[in-house]
Write a protein that holds these residues in place. Structure first.
Motif, mmCIF file in Angstrom:
data_model
loop_
_atom_site.group_PDB
_atom_site.id
_atom_site.type_symbol
_atom_site.label_atom_id
_atom_site.label_comp_id
_atom_site.label_asym_id
_atom_site.label_seq_id
_atom_site.Cartn_x
_atom_site.Cartn_y
_atom_site.Cartn_z
ATOM 1 N N PRO A 65 0.803 -1.229 0.000
ATOM 2 C CA PRO A 65 0.000 0.000 0.000
ATOM 3 C C PRO A 65 0.835 1.278 0.000
ATOM 4 C CG PRO A 65 -0.032 -0.977 2.171
ATOM 5 C CD PRO A 65 0.727 -1.928 1.275
ATOM 6 N N PHE A 66 0.255 2.286 -0.604
ATOM 7 C CA PHE A 66 0.784 3.638 -0.620
ATOM 8 C C PHE A 66 -0.148 4.459 0.266
ATOM 9 C CE2 PHE A 66 0.586 7.930 -2.461
ATOM 10 C CZ PHE A 66 1.921 8.290 -2.438
ATOM 11 N N GLU A 67 0.413 5.298 1.150
ATOM 12 C CA GLU A 67 -0.413 6.044 2.095
ATOM 13 C C GLU A 67 -0.191 7.544 1.989
ATOM 14 O OE1 GLU A 67 0.005 4.718 6.120
ATOM 15 O OE2 GLU A 67 -0.873 2.767 5.680
ATOM 16 N N ARG A 68 -1.248 8.258 2.330
ATOM 17 C CA ARG A 68 -1.245 9.715 2.373
ATOM 18 C C ARG A 68 -2.318 10.165 3.349
ATOM 19 N NH1 ARG A 68 -2.412 13.491 -2.811
ATOM 20 N NH2 ARG A 68 -2.527 15.164 -1.342
ATOM 21 N N ASN A 69 -2.144 11.319 3.946
ATOM 22 C CA ASN A 69 -3.158 11.864 4.851
ATOM 23 C C ASN A 69 -3.892 13.017 4.188
ATOM 24 O OD1 ASN A 69 -2.589 10.150 7.064
ATOM 25 N ND2 ASN A 69 -0.799 11.372 7.529
ATOM 26 N N PHE A 70 -5.173 13.135 4.522
ATOM 27 C CA PHE A 70 -6.008 14.243 4.063
ATOM 28 C C PHE A 70 -6.707 14.839 5.271
ATOM 29 C CE2 PHE A 70 -5.637 11.515 0.379
ATOM 30 C CZ PHE A 70 -5.483 12.408 -0.670
ATOM 31 N N THR A 71 -6.770 16.162 5.315
ATOM 32 C CA THR A 71 -7.499 16.875 6.365
ATOM 33 C C THR A 71 -8.608 17.683 5.698
ATOM 34 O OG1 THR A 71 -5.534 16.994 7.751
ATOM 35 C CG2 THR A 71 -7.327 18.538 8.266
ATOM 36 N N GLU A 122 -10.900 17.473 10.736
ATOM 37 C CA GLU A 122 -10.562 16.068 10.991
ATOM 38 C C GLU A 122 -9.757 15.505 9.821
ATOM 39 O OE1 GLU A 122 -14.024 14.475 13.967
ATOM 40 O OE2 GLU A 122 -14.383 14.203 11.830
ATOM 41 N N SER A 123 -8.979 14.476 10.126
ATOM 42 C CA SER A 123 -8.096 13.870 9.123
ATOM 43 C C SER A 123 -8.392 12.397 8.935
ATOM 44 C CB SER A 123 -6.632 14.026 9.535
ATOM 45 O OG SER A 123 -6.272 15.380 9.596
ATOM 46 N N VAL A 124 -8.012 11.904 7.780
ATOM 47 C CA VAL A 124 -8.063 10.478 7.475
ATOM 48 C C VAL A 124 -6.724 10.072 6.880
ATOM 49 C CG1 VAL A 124 -10.553 10.239 7.111
ATOM 50 C CG2 VAL A 124 -9.093 10.926 5.205
ATOM 51 N N THR A 125 -6.402 8.801 7.027
ATOM 52 C CA THR A 125 -5.274 8.211 6.326
ATOM 53 C C THR A 125 -5.836 7.452 5.140
ATOM 54 O OG1 THR A 125 -3.972 7.993 8.341
ATOM 55 C CG2 THR A 125 -3.338 6.597 6.476
ATOM 56 N N ALA A 126 -5.346 7.771 3.963
ATOM 57 C CA ALA A 126 -5.763 7.070 2.754
ATOM 58 C C ALA A 126 -4.704 6.037 2.414
ATOM 59 C CB ALA A 126 -5.943 8.056 1.609
ATOM 60 N N PHE A 184 -6.345 -1.511 -15.054
ATOM 61 C CA PHE A 184 -6.298 -2.268 -13.816
ATOM 62 C C PHE A 184 -7.088 -1.561 -12.737
ATOM 63 C CE2 PHE A 184 -1.765 -0.594 -13.313
ATOM 64 C CZ PHE A 184 -1.992 0.237 -12.243
ATOM 65 N N ASP A 185 -7.434 -2.376 -11.744
ATOM 66 C CA ASP A 185 -8.260 -1.884 -10.643
ATOM 67 C C ASP A 185 -7.378 -1.449 -9.488
ATOM 68 O OD1 ASP A 185 -10.571 -2.455 -12.035
ATOM 69 O OD2 ASP A 185 -10.893 -4.386 -11.056
ATOM 70 N N ARG A 186 -7.806 -0.373 -8.852
ATOM 71 C CA ARG A 186 -7.114 0.197 -7.711
ATOM 72 C C ARG A 186 -8.074 0.217 -6.545
ATOM 73 N NH1 ARG A 186 -3.057 3.418 -6.609
ATOM 74 N NH2 ARG A 186 -2.391 3.551 -8.757
ATOM 75 N N ARG A 187 -7.594 -0.169 -5.375
ATOM 76 C CA ARG A 187 -8.365 -0.067 -4.135
ATOM 77 C C ARG A 187 -7.894 1.148 -3.370
ATOM 78 N NH1 ARG A 187 -10.226 -4.406 -1.318
ATOM 79 N NH2 ARG A 187 -10.812 -2.775 0.145
ATOM 80 N N VAL A 188 -8.824 1.851 -2.733
ATOM 81 C CA VAL A 188 -8.499 2.983 -1.875
ATOM 82 C C VAL A 188 -9.377 2.886 -0.626
ATOM 83 C CG1 VAL A 188 -8.288 5.489 -1.630
ATOM 84 C CG2 VAL A 188 -8.041 4.444 -3.891
ATOM 85 N N ASP A 189 -8.745 2.877 0.536
ATOM 86 C CA ASP A 189 -9.447 2.927 1.820
ATOM 87 C C ASP A 189 -9.085 4.229 2.518
ATOM 88 O OD1 ASP A 189 -10.506 0.409 1.448
ATOM 89 O OD2 ASP A 189 -9.231 -0.574 2.941
ATOM 90 N N PHE A 190 -10.097 4.847 3.141
ATOM 91 C CA PHE A 190 -9.886 6.021 3.977
ATOM 92 C C PHE A 190 -10.193 5.615 5.406
ATOM 93 C CE2 PHE A 190 -10.676 7.725 -0.209
ATOM 94 C CZ PHE A 190 -9.733 8.726 -0.321
#
Length: 130
Positions: free
Chosen positions: A3-9, A69-73, A86-92
C-alpha cells in the motif's frame, strides 16, 4: 499488497450542507491518491509516456469526517492489469482505525503521444504489484 499512504485533512471548503465531507471531495481524494501513487512509484520514462483516466468508481460510504478532521488514505493494486486497465483499491481510515470510505476504481492507461489506450506491460505494472 504494497500500500501507498497519504493523509487528508478536511477543510471548510470540503464540507457540504450536511456538515461533513462532500461525496465529490472523496472522489477528488481518490483521484489524488492514484496520481500521487503513480508519481511516487512509476519509472520516470513511464510517467513521461503515459497518463491514466478513470473508467469506473465504486464507492462505499460507511462514515464521514468534519472540517479539521483527518483520514489516512491507503491505496494498492490487488491484481494484474487486463490490457490497458487495472483496478485500484483505496481505503480512507479515520483516527479510530475504522475504514469509513472504501473505493474500487478502474483506470485505463493512455499513450500521451497518440491519446490511445496502451497495454499495461509487466514492467509498467511491476512497481505497483506485490
Amino acid at each position: 499488497m504494497n500500500p501507498f499512504e497519504r493523509n487528508f485533512t478536511a477543510s471548510p471548503d470540503d464540507i457540504d450542507e450536511l456538515g461533513h465531507v462532500n461525496n465529490a471531495v472523496w472522489v477528488r481524494w481518490i483521484q489524488d491518491m492514484a496520481t500521487s501513487h503513480w508519481q511516487a512509484v512509476a519509472a520516470p520514462e513511464h510517467i513521461a509516456a503515459y497518463f491514466w483516466v478513470v473508467t469506473r468508481h465504486e464507492i462505499d460510504y460507511r462514515g464521514n469526517i468534519v472540517a479539521g478532521e483527518s483520514v489516512t488514505a491507503r491505496t494498492w493494486i490487488e491484481s494484474a492489469p487486463k490490457g490497458a486497465q487495472f483496478d485500484r483499491r483505496v481505503d480512507f481510515i479515520d483516527v479510530n482505525g475504522k475504514v469509513i470510505v472504501r473505493a474500487n476504481t478502474t483506470w485505463a492507461m493512455l499513450d500521451k503521444a497518440t491519446g490511445r489506450l496502451a497495454r499495461v506491460r509487466p514492467e509498467i505494472a511491476a512497481p505497483f504489484m506485490g
